[in-house]
Design a protein around this motif. Structure first.
Motif, PDB file in Angstrom:
ATOM      1  N   ASN A  58       0.779  -1.255  -0.026  1.00 15.48           N
ATOM      2  CA  ASN A  58      -0.044  -0.072  -0.002  1.00 15.48           C
ATOM      3  C   ASN A  58       0.849   1.252   0.112  1.00 15.48           C
ATOM      4  N   ALA A  93       6.750   8.740   4.632  1.00 17.99           N
ATOM      5  CA  ALA A  93       5.394   8.155   4.920  1.00 17.99           C
ATOM      6  C   ALA A  93       4.895   8.344   6.200  1.00 17.99           C
ATOM      7  N   GLU A 144       2.294   1.675  -3.413  1.00 17.92           N
ATOM      8  CA  GLU A 144       1.217   2.015  -4.617  1.00 17.92           C
ATOM      9  C   GLU A 144       0.780   3.374  -4.117  1.00 17.92           C
ATOM     10  N   GLU A 145       0.487   3.829  -2.957  1.00 19.60           N
ATOM     11  CA  GLU A 145       0.170   5.181  -2.702  1.00 19.60           C
ATOM     12  C   GLU A 145       1.239   6.135  -3.256  1.00 19.60           C
ATOM     13  N   ALA A 146       2.423   5.891  -2.815  1.00 19.09           N
ATOM     14  CA  ALA A 146       3.590   6.880  -3.293  1.00 19.09           C
ATOM     15  C   ALA A 146       3.787   7.011  -4.778  1.00 19.09           C
ATOM     16  N   LYS A 147       3.419   5.935  -5.487  1.00 22.06           N
ATOM     17  CA  LYS A 147       3.337   5.686  -6.821  1.00 22.06           C
ATOM     18  C   LYS A 147       2.327   6.684  -7.414  1.00 22.06           C
ATOM     19  N   ARG A 148       1.242   6.593  -6.753  1.00 22.93           N
ATOM     20  CA  ARG A 148      -0.019   7.485  -7.253  1.00 22.93           C
ATOM     21  C   ARG A 148       0.045   8.873  -6.948  1.00 22.93           C
ATOM     22  N   ARG A 149       0.340   9.260  -5.670  1.00 28.50           N
ATOM     23  CA  ARG A 149       0.651  10.660  -5.269  1.00 28.50           C
ATOM     24  C   ARG A 149       1.666  11.464  -5.902  1.00 28.50           C
ATOM     25  N   LEU A 150       2.847  10.652  -6.124  1.00 32.82           N
ATOM     26  CA  LEU A 150       4.389  11.206  -6.563  1.00 32.82           C
ATOM     27  C   LEU A 150       4.185  11.128  -8.070  1.00 32.82           C
ATOM     28  N   SER A 151       3.333  10.505  -8.776  1.00 32.99           N
ATOM     29  CA  SER A 151       3.245  10.373 -10.307  1.00 32.99           C
ATOM     30  C   SER A 151       4.444   9.477 -10.345  1.00 32.99           C
TER      31      SER A 151
END
Length: 140
Positions: A19, A131, A22-29
């Protein structure tokens, strides 16, 4: 390209790790996030950890079928101890500037960050991302 690095023991890898990535990938593009299982962390005893190759293979199984998440064996291949600065140098060789590298840690890591080898160099080579984690302040 924007690359994320999540290091740790991953003994075992779990949904919290996935998680986080995946959250870092999404938030930081981020284009990709690499999990880097530690070969031998300098702050842990080898007797307290599963074998590095076992942790590496467990992590590979955990990220399969998750687009954009990968596993690097850079620390498992390197002689101990495993220092983050050496890992970031290896990624910098593979992804030179202008690629962006984001080194992602949990807030629990901040309690020992002053003891990290070459911390200033780490901060020069990448963007340091902290995080949140339940029970830990994001400010040391």
């Amino acid at each position: 390209m924007k690359i994320g690095i999540v290091g740790g023991s991953f003994d075992p890898p779990h949904f919290g790790h996935l998680n986080l990535a995946e959250e870092a990938k999404r938030r930081l593009s981020l284009d990709r996030v690499y999990f880097v299982p530690a070969g031998q962390p300098p702050h842990k005893s080898p007797e307290d950890l599963s074998h590095p190759l076992l942790r590496y293979h467990m992590t590979r199984l955990a990220v399969r079928n998750r687009p954009g998440l990968e596993v690097s064996d850079v620390e498992v291949r390197r002689p101990p101890p495993s220092y983050s600065v050496d890992t970031i140098k290896a990624f910098r060789r593979e992804f030179p500037y202008p690629h962006e590298i984001f080194f992602i840690v949990g807030a629990d890591s901040l309690k020992i960050i002053q003891s990290w080898k070459d911390l200033n160099l780490i901060l020069e080579m990448c963007c340091f991302v902290v995080a949140s984690r339940p029970g830990y302040d994001a400010v040391p």
